[in-house]
Enzyme design. Structure first.
Site, PDB file in Angstrom:
ATOM      1  CB  SER A 143     -17.093  30.389   9.403  1.00 12.44           C
ATOM      2  OG  SER A 143     -16.770  30.059   8.066  1.00 12.44           O
ATOM      3  CE1 TYR A 163     -18.232  35.573   7.946  1.00  8.56           C
ATOM      4  CE2 TYR A 163     -16.669  34.017   6.976  1.00  8.56           C
ATOM      5  CZ  TYR A 163     -17.890  34.276   7.585  1.00  8.56           C
ATOM      6  OH  TYR A 163     -18.755  33.238   7.844  1.00  8.56           O
TER       7      TYR A 163
END
Length: 314
Positions: free
Chosen positions: A183, A196
């Site tokens: 990401s 995360y």
């Protein structure tokens, strides 16, 4: 003297901009036109996609089926898996297998290994992942211990174990492509998405290291750093220039496979990544951290206001 230093600095910045532009154009558009990207169809008969019932994972499954691969669809919900398998069968007539497992668990990998044994897997897409419901302080995460365990199992353990299962066969056949989903948030400080972001940083590190190990064995490892893409996890509902549809994003990935091992793939996400790297190089660290922190705090406040409004409506 200072005039010379200033000129050198300007030349350095302009040179970096031009080099980044050339690399971006090459990887995004030109390399695939002249055939420098990997011939994915020659990697094997089967493709394995985790998190295959929604968003980017589903788009990967359809694109690989369109290319002629038989597809192993791996996700949690049998009903959704059956629907995706039926859609692929209807559109492309290709064979599929479905494996319903919950990647937040740790006792699923013996079954996965048995069900994929003997398959000529050419492409593995480690797409499955989970995030926060909304940005939140680490110490205020609901059921923090369980949430962190699930994030680590789903985002880190799944990638590691699926690669362990599939990679030996690829190395033995000396052909294969492993695509790992990280990401853009892994490239920056991400307060309020702390766990995360940390799990996605693992994806980057793992991909780079395993890619070096496998490069002379005929297997390529590609790490993707997408920004926002339309999906349930991102909560983006409509495609825009900055947040493409999953199909648009996946089509950009295969143009870069074999050319860029570490890439945002989609051209607007590449521009975002470039400016992030530029900011990290030329801005004091606290400036970037504060910008991101304030943005995520506003997202958090918005989510809390919505929860309060929904609670009152009930």
């Amino acid at each position: 003297m200072w005039e010379v230093v200033g000129k050198v600095a300007v030349v350095a910045v302009v040179g970096r901009l031009l080099w980044s532009l050339v690399k971006g154009l090459w990887g995004t558009f030109l390399a695939s036109v002249v055939g420098f990207n990997i011939n994915i169809k020659k990697t094997g008969q089967w493709a394995v996609v985790t998190g295959a019932t929604d968003g980017i994972g589903k788009a990967f499954a359809f694109e690989l089926a369109r290319m002629g691969f038989k597809v192993v669809l791996v996700s949690r919900t049998p009903f959704k898996l059956q629907n995706v398998a039926a859609e692929i069968k209807s559109q492309y007539g290709t064979e599929t297998r479905i494996i319903d497992v919950d990647f937040t668990r740790t006792d699923i990998y013996d079954r996965l290994e048995k069900e994929m044994a003997g398959l000529d897997v050419g492409v593995l897409v480690n797409n499955v992942g989970m995030s926060y419901d909304h940005p939140e302080f680490f110490i205020e995460l609901p059921d923090c211990s369980r949430k962190c365990e699930h994030l680590i199992n789903c985002n880190i353990l799944s990638l590691t174990e699926m690669t362990r299962i599939v990679l030996p066969g690829m190395v033995e056949r000396r052909r294969g492509l492993v695509i790992n989903l990280s990401s853009l948030s892994s490239t920056i400080p991400a307060p309020l998405l702390t766990v995360y972001s940390a799990t996605k940083s693992y994806v980057q590190s793992f991909s780079e290291s395993i890619g070096v190990e496998c490069r002379d064995k005929g297997v390529r490892v590609q790490c993707l750093l997408p920004g926002y893409v339309v999906s349930n996890m991102s909560k983006v509902r409509r495609p825009t220039l900055m947040a493409p549809s999953p199909t648009t994003y996946v089509s950009s990935v295969f143009r870069t496979s074999g050319v860029e091992d570490h890439t945002a793939a989609y051209f607007m996400h590449k521009i975002q990544l470039y400016f992030i790297e530029l900011a990290k190089s030329y801005l004091p660290g606290f400036v970037l951290r504060n910008i991101i922190f304030n943005q995520f705090k506003s997202f958090r406040q918005r989510a809390h206001r919505k929860k309060q409004k929904d609670a009152k409506a009930e």
